[in-house]
Design a protein around this motif. Structure first.
Motif: not given
Length: 111
Positions: A47-48, A51, A54, A104-105, A108-109, A111
């Motif tokens: 997690w960044k 994020d 987003k 995770y990816q 995020i993709d 979102v």
């Protein structure tokens, strides 16, 4: 990584409303499950800070709040799993994944 805890049934409607402005992520976590622990750890490591702009993330300790977990499954028409991630937008679930499928990816993709 600071995620909001879900610990009251009333939060479900608030979260549903929030998802109309920004996507919401719910992570249903079983504190006694090693797979859940691994999935949670992977999310935390990846997690960044950006994020948070987003997607608004929430975590549910489903062992402590099984009633809330059941209500989430019913409200958003998703089968209960543990661990599980559910993405909400416009008051509806549009993505869910569980166990080792939690990535995770992928989240995020989506979102």
């Amino acid at each position: 990584m600071t995620w909001k805890a879900i610990d009251h049934l009333e939060q479900i409607q608030k979260i549903k409303e929030e998802s109309k402005n920004q996507p919401v992520l719910i992570f249903k976590h079983s504190t006694s499950c090693s797979i859940s622990g691994m999935a949670w750890n992977r999310l935390q490591r990846n997690w960044k800070e950006e994020d948070f702009a987003k997607v608004r993330p929430y975590i549910l300790d489903l062992l402590s709040y099984r009633e809330i977990s059941n209500a989430i499954a019913q409200e958003f028409a998703v089968d209960h799993e543990s661990p599980q991630v559910i993405l909400l937008k416009d008051g509806m679930a549009y993505y869910d994944s569980s166990h080792m499928g939690i990535n995770y990816q992928d989240i995020i993709d989506m979102v």
